[in-house]
Design a protein around this motif. Structure first.
Motif, short mmCIF file in Angstrom:
data_model
loop_
_atom_site.label_atom_id
_atom_site.label_comp_id
_atom_site.label_asym_id
_atom_site.label_seq_id
_atom_site.Cartn_x
_atom_site.Cartn_y
_atom_site.Cartn_z
N LEU A 1 0.83 -1.20 0.00
CA LEU A 1 0.00 0.00 0.00
C LEU A 1 0.87 1.25 0.00
CD1 LEU A 1 -2.75 -0.96 2.62
CD2 LEU A 1 -3.00 -0.88 0.14
N ALA A 2 0.39 2.30 -0.66
CA ALA A 2 1.06 3.60 -0.62
C ALA A 2 0.82 4.23 0.74
CB ALA A 2 0.52 4.50 -1.73
N PRO A 3 1.72 5.14 1.19
CA PRO A 3 1.55 5.77 2.51
C PRO A 3 0.17 6.39 2.71
CG PRO A 3 3.72 6.26 1.65
CD PRO A 3 2.99 5.55 0.55
N ALA A 4 -0.38 7.03 1.69
CA ALA A 4 -1.70 7.66 1.84
C ALA A 4 -2.82 6.65 1.98
CB ALA A 4 -1.97 8.57 0.64
N GLN A 5 -2.54 5.36 1.64
CA GLN A 5 -3.57 4.32 1.72
C GLN A 5 -3.48 3.51 3.00
OE1 GLN A 5 -2.40 2.34 -1.96
NE2 GLN A 5 -4.21 3.16 -3.01
N ASN A 6 -2.45 3.74 3.80
CA ASN A 6 -2.28 2.93 5.01
C ASN A 6 -3.47 3.02 5.95
OD1 ASN A 6 0.20 1.93 4.27
ND2 ASN A 6 1.39 3.42 5.44
N GLY A 7 -4.12 4.20 5.98
CA GLY A 7 -5.27 4.37 6.85
C GLY A 7 -6.42 3.43 6.54
N LEU A 8 -6.44 2.85 5.32
CA LEU A 8 -7.51 1.93 4.95
C LEU A 8 -7.49 0.68 5.81
CD1 LEU A 8 -7.33 2.16 1.04
CD2 LEU A 8 -8.95 3.31 2.57
N VAL A 9 -6.30 0.27 6.27
CA VAL A 9 -6.19 -0.91 7.12
C VAL A 9 -6.92 -0.69 8.44
CG1 VAL A 9 -4.58 -2.41 8.34
CG2 VAL A 9 -3.99 -1.57 6.06
N ALA A 10 -6.69 0.48 9.04
CA ALA A 10 -7.37 0.80 10.29
C ALA A 10 -8.86 1.06 10.07
CB ALA A 10 -6.73 2.01 10.95
N ILE A 57 -13.76 -15.30 15.29
CA ILE A 57 -12.63 -16.23 15.39
C ILE A 57 -12.18 -16.67 14.00
CG2 ILE A 57 -11.98 -18.56 16.14
CD1 ILE A 57 -13.96 -18.07 18.54
N ALA A 58 -13.14 -17.01 13.14
CA ALA A 58 -12.81 -17.45 11.78
C ALA A 58 -12.14 -16.33 10.99
CB ALA A 58 -14.07 -17.92 11.07
N ALA A 59 -12.63 -15.10 11.14
CA ALA A 59 -12.05 -13.97 10.40
C ALA A 59 -10.64 -13.66 10.89
CB ALA A 59 -12.95 -12.75 10.54
N ALA A 60 -10.42 -13.68 12.20
CA ALA A 60 -9.08 -13.41 12.73
C ALA A 60 -8.09 -14.46 12.25
CB ALA A 60 -9.12 -13.37 14.26
N ALA A 61 -8.53 -15.72 12.24
CA ALA A 61 -7.65 -16.79 11.75
C ALA A 61 -7.33 -16.59 10.27
CB ALA A 61 -8.30 -18.15 11.98
N ALA A 62 -8.33 -16.18 9.49
CA ALA A 62 -8.11 -15.96 8.06
C ALA A 62 -7.15 -14.81 7.80
CB ALA A 62 -9.44 -15.69 7.37
N ALA A 63 -7.17 -13.79 8.66
CA ALA A 63 -6.30 -12.63 8.47
C ALA A 63 -4.82 -13.00 8.49
CB ALA A 63 -6.58 -11.57 9.55
N MET A 64 -4.49 -14.07 9.21
CA MET A 64 -3.09 -14.49 9.28
C MET A 64 -2.54 -14.90 7.92
SD MET A 64 -2.68 -16.76 12.73
CE MET A 64 -3.84 -18.01 12.18
N PHE A 65 -3.41 -15.34 7.02
CA PHE A 65 -2.95 -15.92 5.77
C PHE A 65 -3.19 -15.02 4.56
CE2 PHE A 65 -4.18 -19.34 8.69
CZ PHE A 65 -2.97 -20.00 8.79
N CYS A 66 -3.70 -13.81 4.79
CA CYS A 66 -3.94 -12.89 3.67
C CYS A 66 -2.62 -12.31 3.17
CB CYS A 66 -4.88 -11.76 4.11
SG CYS A 66 -6.56 -12.31 4.50
N THR A 67 -2.45 -12.26 1.87
CA THR A 67 -1.19 -11.78 1.29
C THR A 67 -1.35 -10.47 0.51
OG1 THR A 67 -1.57 -13.17 -0.67
CG2 THR A 67 -0.25 -14.11 1.12
N GLY A 68 -2.55 -9.97 0.40
CA GLY A 68 -2.78 -8.73 -0.33
C GLY A 68 -3.92 -7.94 0.26
N ALA A 69 -3.95 -6.65 -0.06
CA ALA A 69 -5.01 -5.80 0.48
C ALA A 69 -6.38 -6.23 0.00
CB ALA A 69 -4.75 -4.35 0.07
#
Length: 412
Positions: A56-65, A100-112
């Motif tokens: 992600l570009a610096p201006a897009q980092n806020g999308l994660v939060a 719980i399922a979503a948190a576990a899935a987040a560990m394996f995500c490789t892209g935004a």
């Protein structure tokens, strides 16, 4: 007779004799909301790690939060009203299963493109918090409702404020993905405890889900206190999210130069603001709601001004530790202001219509977190535009708007 005047207004009663609120139950409620809410605010301190790893570009980092906060707001509008229709303990446990399922899935995500939707779902499922809060309020007597809500909100604010140092420590040791793995385990344990210890609360409403959702508009239109307190809370949350989303980026720069561990310690110091949560609940019970609300907003505005000052290069001859101390004080004061506004707002809305507690809380916190999502998104843009000064200026605008909104109120 309309929906809100008949079946929806028929109340929510337990299917067994009501449980009295005990100190153990209050601790269970406070601990539960603290564990769940960490998922919503941890991304604020991890954006410096997650964003680059996803390209992600610096201006897009806020999308994660923003993703989890936006999902949380959606859950508040679409899932929390089910608390007035479905047995509450079963609803909470089901929502935790999805989280719980979503948190576990987040560990394996490789892209935004995969992580952001997963975080949205995680945020929506975490709206179980707002099913727990009305249960606690329902179990308390009217005379103690402010105190009980303050105690539970103390757990919530502690979770919000501790989520950042906790996430920073975990990320420093094992990477940002480890946070979501640990969170999935913690919520699994919590769901097992709540399935056996949480009192049952069976709503007596006889209405369809569509009718409940439609009644949200009627509640918003008819309850002026709800509208004003929700708007105030939204503006305050916008300022809060602006500060905490960008402060990790500022602390990594001179004169601070902090790494993840240093940022974790800073966030831990900021968590001290949570200790005033029960105090604000008791102040509300004494009839000083309006004065305390105006004080909270004034403190918030002053905190942002101090934060802007702390972010400037230190004058010649001044000790190098002064900016960090000033920034820490600003963080504590900011959290005090947000905590005060939210606690007093929740007390006010939980005195409106007990039979519609789930929907009223859903509206209030949904609007509240929409402000937080906007603040998180603006933080990245403000930072890219003009750095820390722009972040604090935007937060101050939110704080001034909240103060103006509070001046229109007349609660005592």
């Amino acid at each position: 007779m309309s929906l809100q005047d008949s079946s929806v207004a028929s109340g929510a009663v337990p299917d067994a004799p009501p449980h009295a609120m005990t100190s153990r139950l209050a601790l269970l409620f406070a601990t539960s909301v603290a564990v769940i809410v960490t998922n919503l605010f941890a991304p604020q301190t991890l954006i410096g790690l997650i964003g680059p790893s996803l390209g992600l570009a610096p201006a897009q980092n806020g999308l994660v939060a923003m993703a989890t906060l936006l999902g949380y707001a959606a859950g508040l509008f679409l899932l929390v009203p089910l608390a007035d229709l479905i047995e509450n303990r079963r609803l909470v446990v089901a929502q935790l299963g999805v989280a719980i399922a979503a948190a576990a899935a987040a560990m394996f995500c490789t892209g935004a493109e995969t992580l952001l939707p997963v975080l949205f779902v995680l945020g929506a499922a975490c709206s179980a918090i707002q099913v727990l809060v009305p249960i606690a309020a329902h179990m308390a007597s009217p005379a103690r409702r402010g105190q009980v809500i303050g105690d539970v909100m103390g757990g919530l604010m502690a979770g919000i404020l501790l989520s950042r140092p906790l996430a920073s420590v975990i990320a420093d040791a094992w990477g940002w993905r480890a946070f979501y793995g640990i969170s999935a385990v913690a919520m699994t344990v919590l769901s097992l405890v709540l399935a056996t210890r949480l009192p049952r609360r069976q709503p007596a409403v006889r209405a369809s889900y569509r009718a409940l959702i439609a009644s949200l508009w009627h509640l918003w239109r008819e309850e002026e206190v709800l509208r004003r307190r929700a708007l105030s809370a939204s503006l305050v949350m916008g300022a809060f999210s602006l500060f905490w989303t960008a402060v990790a980026l500022r602390l990594a720069q001179p004169p601070f130069g902090l790494g993840q561990r240093g940022i974790a310690l800073f966030a831990l110091a900021g968590a001290g603001g949570a200790i005033v949560t029960p105090l604000f609940g008791r102040i509300g019970d004494r009839g000083w709601t309006r004065a305390a609300t105006l004080t909270a907003h004034t403190v918030l505005l002053g905190a942002l001004g101090l934060g802007a000052l702390a972010g400037m290069p230190p004058p010649a001859g001044r000790a190098a530790w002064w900016p960090l101390l000033a920034m820490g004080v600003a963080a504590v004061l900011l959290d005090v202001g947000v905590t005060g506004d939210q606690t007093l707002g929740r007390r006010a809305i939980n005195l409106l219509r007990p039979e519609a507690g789930g929907r009223i809380n859903g509206i209030f916190v949904g609007v509240f977190f929409l402000g937080g999502a906007v603040g998180s998104a603006l933080a990245g843009a403000a930072w890219a535009l003009a750095g820390w000064n722009a972040v604090c200026a935007a937060g101050a605008l939110f704080a001034v708007a909240a103060l103006i909104t509070a001046l229109r109120g007349d609660e005592t």
